[in-house]
Design an enzyme around this catalytic site. Structure first.
Site, PDB file in Angstrom:
ATOM      1  N   ARG B  16       0.832  -1.211   0.000  1.00  0.00           N
ATOM      2  CA  ARG B  16       0.000   0.000   0.000  1.00  0.00           C
ATOM      3  C   ARG B  16       0.867   1.262   0.000  1.00  0.00           C
ATOM      4  NH1 ARG B  16      -0.418   4.325   3.176  1.00  0.00           N
ATOM      5  NH2 ARG B  16      -0.348   3.016   5.043  1.00  0.00           N
ATOM      6  N   HIS B 218       3.981   2.550  15.002  1.00  0.00           N
ATOM      7  CA  HIS B 218       4.159   2.821  13.574  1.00  0.00           C
ATOM      8  C   HIS B 218       5.345   3.787  13.475  1.00  0.00           C
ATOM      9  CE1 HIS B 218       2.546   3.590   9.403  1.00  0.00           C
ATOM     10  NE2 HIS B 218       3.289   4.676   9.575  1.00  0.00           N
ATOM     11  N   HIS B 220       8.709   5.517  11.575  1.00  0.00           N
ATOM     12  CA  HIS B 220       9.379   5.870  10.320  1.00  0.00           C
ATOM     13  C   HIS B 220      10.890   5.915  10.575  1.00  0.00           C
ATOM     14  CE1 HIS B 220       5.849   7.686   7.858  1.00  0.00           C
ATOM     15  NE2 HIS B 220       5.541   6.544   8.415  1.00  0.00           N
ATOM     16  N   CYS B 251       8.812   9.572   2.710  1.00  0.00           N
ATOM     17  CA  CYS B 251       8.412  10.612   3.644  1.00  0.00           C
ATOM     18  C   CYS B 251       8.232  11.929   2.908  1.00  0.00           C
ATOM     19  CB  CYS B 251       9.464  10.778   4.728  1.00  0.00           C
ATOM     20  SG  CYS B 251       9.013  12.053   5.904  1.00  0.00           S
ATOM     21  N   ASN B 262       8.233   4.065   6.501  1.00  0.00           N
ATOM     22  CA  ASN B 262       8.185   2.965   7.486  1.00  0.00           C
ATOM     23  C   ASN B 262       9.523   2.247   7.627  1.00  0.00           C
ATOM     24  OD1 ASN B 262       5.467   3.432   7.676  1.00  0.00           O
ATOM     25  ND2 ASN B 262       4.816   1.406   7.026  1.00  0.00           N
TER      26      ASN B 262
END
Lengths: 319, 319
Positions: B16, B218, B220, B251, B262
């Site tokens: 995704r 979650h 990054h 990003c 991620n």
């Protein structure tokens, strides 16, 4: 156990690592530009280049020109690297501009010694006194033991903390026999096997056995765990790290080209400064130096922070 | 405090994220190939794609074709993403093949809400009940609160743990008013501000206030600290993480293109498995899936592990 230091010494190895492993060719002026940019960042230690045989490392055939050319900044210790007496002879010409120190360089893995140096650990150890005497004859102190492959080895597999301790004991024995006073021990994750838990175990064992030695962690980011391992080292009280600006360097033991070598200096600085651990380094100036290095090398370098930028300017704009 | 879990749930968002942010164009067959490769790795959760307006995210205009085309593996939960009722309507056609769950998605930073959604936190909150009722009318449970910008914000600066707690409290209040039972809270480092110490503080505060909620981190890897932050989360007992194979994604808030989004799934799997935390994932199969994704995307992806390869095969050869 958490034993975060209040400040850390970050030993910059990027110029030496980068211009050794990248294809190039690069001009001496390019190399000098990177060293001079780093000199203005607050770094207190910069390894400028390598006095190795040009046949083996053509990228450092111009070591003398670079050593001549860079402009030393006050308060910065500049170092060179050499592996044998001809290299030491070349380095001696820059005594004063460079701070010269020798190292007893060993591997915790016998298999890695054989692969990397073409001699066993025992043979390597037996070769040390002659090397140390050459340093002593030139009045270059030998104060450090380096332990390669301290966390694992591609040729031997997992390395136990006891092997690291035995390797340090071997180095200290040679030092005793040759009259060297060892102050530092460098523990290296040469092939990217370290994890936070391995760092805790190995550093815990070394600390407990040698509370008088200052530990330097030399971490590679081969598999993406480099900064997590550095954090584990900080928690164990380690206050000295080898790093490379922009992640300059690489790993000859990785499966594909482009795998990182040393952890990126600016990422370690970010980790430390955001956690209240002083580095003395201006991270924005360092990121600019990283970007200069990337432009000179001409390919994307491993550091992610150099792409994203530091938090300081963003924080200032948001305030 | 160390509270390492025995096993973790890794929620794969690579397909995704990646096909949303990468230029492309990519065929539906490419996207299906990545999802199918991931299905054979032992992952238990895969977010397949996004039902967003093709005008906004042209990369997912073919969401339906991909949802039709992939081959579900037993024991894997497949998910989709949507932001509004038209998106939900599209997702409903795949009920059964996809597991549909709704989320109360909020930001700990009011400034980020305004920038990202063009409405304040209060306005966003006020819009939630209508959205929740649409889910309830379609019999899609809303069980999760998501908190963006939980560690810092490019537009507001540092975010305090108290702001995260207040945001969760707001979400729980909406949930109570609309009859939702919240089981999960997702805490996101949307703009790459997290450090291990911030993770300890934020997760510590959330755990203490809501021991009944399962926390998903979650993270990054915007500035290279992603895996160190994941390790800090693990130490705080977090046992659920959002990740992207190969570091797919990116990003939009970084200073330069190419900054990671991620954290890379395979790097988190390596961290966990080498520390004795079970993931259920075959890391070598996952690295192969990462390499497939990289070939399809056609540029080097952020994961370093995909370049270096895992330790398993090296360990086996060395033994």
């Amino acid at each position: 156990m958490t034993d975060l230091p209040q400040s850390v010494l970050i030993k910059e190895e990027g110029p030496r690592e980068g211009f050794q492993i990248e294809k190039g060719p690069f001009t001496s002026a390019d190399k000098i530009a990177v060293v001079d940019a780093l000199s203005g960042t607050g770094l207190r230690f910069i390894q400028v280049g390598s006095f190795v045989a040009p046949r083996l490392v053509p990228g450092w055939a111009d070591a003398e020109a670079v050593m001549e050319g860079f402009t030393p900044a006050p308060g910065v210790e500049y170092a060179g690297l050499w592996f044998n007496e001809p290299g030491l002879e070349r380095a001696l010409k820059f005594r004063g501009k460079l701070t010269l120190k020798g190292s007893i360089s060993l591997s915790a893995s016998d298999a890695f010694s054989r692969k990397n140096l073409n001699r066993s650990h025992a043979e390597n150890l037996a070769a040390m006194p002659a090397r140390i005497f050459a340093h002593q004859a030139a009045d270059v102190p030998v104060t450090r033991i380096g332990v390669m492959a301290a966390f694992g080895c591609n040729f031997e597999g997992d390395i136990q903390p006891a092997q690291v301790l035995a390797t340090i004991a071997d180095g200290l024995s040679v030092a005793r026999d040759t009259g060297c006073t060892i102050k530092d021990v460098m523990v290296a994750d040469t092939m990217g096997w370290a994890t936070p838990i391995r760092v805790e175990r190995v550093i815990g064992a070394v600390r407990a056995a040698h509370p008088d030695l200052r530990i330097t962690l030399h971490l590679h980011d081969t598999r993406g765990l480099g900064i997590a391992n550095a954090h584990a080292g900080l928690r164990m009280g380690v206050d000295s790290f080898d790093t490379s600006v922009a992640g300059l360097g690489g790993c000859p033991f990785a499966a594909q080209p482009g795998a990182p070598g040393n952890i990126a200096t600016e990422e370690l600085v970010l980790l430390c400064e955001e956690m209240g651990i002083a580095t003395g380094i201006d991270i924005d100036a360092l990121i600019e130096a990283a970007r200069l290095a990337e432009r000179i090398i001409g390919r994307p370098l491993p550091s992610t922070l150099l792409r994203s930028g530091g938090l300081g300017p963003i924080r200032a704009r948001a305030a």
